[in-house]
Design a protein around this motif. Structure first.
Motif, PDB file in Angstrom:
ATOM      1  N   GLY A   1       0.854  -1.182   0.000  1.00  0.00           N
ATOM      2  CA  GLY A   1       0.000   0.000   0.000  1.00  0.00           C
ATOM      3  C   GLY A   1       0.887   1.228   0.000  1.00  0.00           C
ATOM      4  O   GLY A   1       1.814   1.331   0.804  1.00  0.00           O
ATOM      5  N   TYR A   2       0.636   2.157  -0.940  1.00  0.00           N
ATOM      6  CA  TYR A   2       1.445   3.371  -0.991  1.00  0.00           C
ATOM      7  C   TYR A   2       0.572   4.553  -1.399  1.00  0.00           C
ATOM      8  O   TYR A   2      -0.526   4.377  -1.922  1.00  0.00           O
ATOM      9  N   SER A   3       1.064   5.756  -1.138  1.00  0.00           N
ATOM     10  CA  SER A   3       0.279   6.967  -1.321  1.00  0.00           C
ATOM     11  C   SER A   3       0.636   7.699  -2.598  1.00  0.00           C
ATOM     12  O   SER A   3       1.818   7.848  -2.919  1.00  0.00           O
TER      13      SER A   3
ATOM     14  N   VAL B   1      -4.256  -4.397   2.134  1.00  0.00           N
ATOM     15  CA  VAL B   1      -2.840  -4.363   1.776  1.00  0.00           C
ATOM     16  C   VAL B   1      -2.080  -5.138   2.850  1.00  0.00           C
ATOM     17  O   VAL B   1      -2.567  -5.300   3.966  1.00  0.00           O
ATOM     18  N   ASP B   2      -0.915  -5.638   2.486  1.00  0.00           N
ATOM     19  CA  ASP B   2      -0.127  -6.444   3.409  1.00  0.00           C
ATOM     20  C   ASP B   2       1.000  -5.686   4.093  1.00  0.00           C
ATOM     21  O   ASP B   2       1.451  -6.064   5.164  1.00  0.00           O
ATOM     22  N   TYR B   3       1.484  -4.632   3.437  1.00  0.00           N
ATOM     23  CA  TYR B   3       2.574  -3.855   4.015  1.00  0.00           C
ATOM     24  C   TYR B   3       2.617  -2.479   3.375  1.00  0.00           C
ATOM     25  O   TYR B   3       2.023  -2.242   2.334  1.00  0.00           O
ATOM     26  N   THR B   4       3.332  -1.574   4.038  1.00  0.00           N
ATOM     27  CA  THR B   4       3.564  -0.247   3.509  1.00  0.00           C
ATOM     28  C   THR B   4       4.980   0.156   3.903  1.00  0.00           C
ATOM     29  O   THR B   4       5.692  -0.580   4.565  1.00  0.00           O
ATOM     30  N   ILE B   5       5.363   1.344   3.509  1.00  0.00           N
ATOM     31  CA  ILE B   5       6.705   1.851   3.796  1.00  0.00           C
ATOM     32  C   ILE B   5       6.571   3.104   4.642  1.00  0.00           C
ATOM     33  O   ILE B   5       5.750   3.947   4.360  1.00  0.00           O
TER      34      ILE B   5
END
Length: 176
Positions: free
Chosen positions: A127-129, A172-176
């Motif tokens: 997941g990202y913006s 989502v499974d992960y983000t930064i």
């Protein structure tokens, strides 16, 4: 002559905290207050916006500032950057405990995870913006590895909180 400055910033704890008991206590909130206090000759307006909206507004030539944008080649084409004035912490992968067994298989001997390998082989969804820059090298990996199965792009103003809700709901499974 209009002596106002429009300050643009995202809902992005812990940098900018918009609501709750810690509202206006983020590091970005404090830096924003620092600059505003030292420019009393201007009328200061503030607007919450996601990173993409911030870039679009600045590129349109509106008299506006944003104090936490990372510099990159694309942004330098449309945004004037000052000298750096603060450090940014290192990026990290954020996930739930449920995804740790998969991620642990990707950890190398130095304790690092290759984002490129993770995006291309793990089956996990990033997941990202929209409009956010994570760093030149991470942006390059995301832009070259994103596809409809391994990533989900968000457009909200709540840059981090929305991604956390999506992770909690399993979108989502992960983000930064």
């Amino acid at each position: 002559q209009d002596d106002s400055i429009l300050w643009l910033y995202p809902d992005f704890p812990p940098v900018y905290i918009i609501k709750g008991e810690n509202a206006r206590k983020g590091v970005g909130d404090k830096v924003l207050a620092f600059f505003q206090e030292r420019m009393p000759e201007y009328r200061h307006e503030e607007r919450i916006a996601n990173f993409k909206r911030i870039i679009v507004t600045l590129a349109a030539g509106e008299k506006a500032c944003s104090i936490t944008l990372l510099k990159n080649k694309d942004r330098e084409k449309v945004v004037l950057f000052s000298e750096p004035f603060m450090l940014s912490p290192q990026n990290e992968i954020i996930t739930t405990k449920d995804q740790l067994p998969i991620i642990k298989t990707l950890i190398d001997s130095d304790g690092a995870v290759s984002l490129k390998e993770m995006m291309e082989t793990s089956g996990l969804v990033l997941g990202y913006s929209t409009g956010r820059s994570y760093s030149s090298s991470i942006d390059q990996i995301i832009n070259s590895s994103v596809n409809g199965k391994n990533s989900f792009l968000t457009f909200g103003n709540d840059i981090f909180e929305g991604l956390m809700r999506m992770m909690k709901r399993g979108r989502v499974d992960y983000t930064i």
